[in-house]
Write a protein that holds these residues in place. Sequence first.
Motif, short mmCIF file in Angstrom:
data_model
loop_
_atom_site.label_atom_id
_atom_site.label_comp_id
_atom_site.label_asym_id
_atom_site.label_seq_id
_atom_site.Cartn_x
_atom_site.Cartn_y
_atom_site.Cartn_z
N THR A 165 53.30 74.36 138.67
CA THR A 165 54.08 74.97 137.59
C THR A 165 55.05 76.03 138.10
N LYS A 207 59.18 76.46 128.61
CA LYS A 207 58.52 75.18 128.89
C LYS A 207 59.05 74.58 130.18
N TRP A 211 43.72 69.15 118.34
CA TRP A 211 45.00 69.75 117.97
C TRP A 211 45.12 69.85 116.44
N ARG A 215 41.96 72.20 129.82
CA ARG A 215 42.57 73.51 129.66
C ARG A 215 41.50 74.61 129.60
N SER A 262 56.52 68.11 128.00
CA SER A 262 56.33 69.50 128.42
C SER A 262 54.91 69.64 128.97
N ARG A 263 54.81 70.36 130.08
CA ARG A 263 53.54 70.40 130.79
C ARG A 263 52.75 71.65 130.47
N CYS A 264 51.42 71.47 130.38
CA CYS A 264 50.50 72.56 130.08
C CYS A 264 49.86 73.04 131.39
N LYS A 265 48.68 73.60 131.29
CA LYS A 265 47.97 74.13 132.45
C LYS A 265 47.39 73.04 133.34
N ASP A 287 47.21 63.43 123.54
CA ASP A 287 47.78 64.69 123.06
C ASP A 287 48.75 64.46 121.91
#
Length: 321
Positions: free
Chosen positions: A259, A280, A125, A69, A240-243, A178
């Motif tokens: 995305t 999301k 995190w 990220r 749920s997807r991030c960058k 994660d």
Amino acid sequence: MHTENSRERERERAMADALVGAEVRSIFIYPIKSCRGISVSQAPITLTGFRWDRQWLIVNGKGRAYTQRVEPKLALVRVELPMEAFSEDWEPTKSSCLVIRAPGMDELKVPLRRPGDISCGVSVWEWSGSAFDEGEEASKWFSNYLGKPSQLVRFNEATENRAVDPNYACGYKVTFSDGYPFMLLSQSSLDALNKLLKEPIPINRFRPNILVGGCEPFSEDLWKEIKINKFTFQGVKLCSRCKVPTINQETAIAGSEPTKTLMTFRSDKVLRPTRKHQGKVYFGQNLVCKDSFTGGKGKMIKVGDPVRVVEMVPSCDDAPA
């Protein structure tokens, strides 16, 4: 009542479809969090996921985790483990190493036998604790590659405990993943997405552990309980997807896809219309393995293993997310 019966029949048909021909197509292990994965034909299951998965982490000078990220160059870091590392009950020898390579860098070998030094104040995190320090050579290698102070650490399962969010799966734990021990995705879901993209993307954008074939697109959204071979897995949260999926894993360059396209048909607004919307997008399912791992042999999943759906939820609106 008629509507409820119709939904039940639809769900039964979906389960019947999901029972036919589904199998494990690929297994992926990511030894160092956010670095490239390894495709393997089989992998031992442990309490925290597949053995060797996310055992290592790169941290900054304050012990905070680096991920793609903020450091997309990690996508270009390739890792290699001995072939026998994915055999049942294998233990490292003095010569066993994790081999690490990256563009413009000499090869780095990290012994698989756990080091003695401990690094405190490691955080990823919400979690913080201690981890094994992989030493000065590894620290210099990653510092040179990233151009900033870095350290390679290894999760210390003997003293540390990183729990899965109890709101979704109580009593389970992970290392540096994660949040969950396993992430599953289907080939048909990727194929359906690629039909909508101008430039198709490979599976490595989504970093699953288990790729399933032989099922309908996005059917994994509804899998509350499945059996892979003889092992029982529970679907605990839509992923749920991030960058990261926007980062080309061959160039480390980020774009807007997938995305942008996923937002049109895989957003919480579309999939979960009665729930609170947070912008999301969902692609894949997070899993835990419900089987006990105290003693016994045969705790392996292999490519080609059958996947059988035991229980489903009616819709994404009913799935945990």
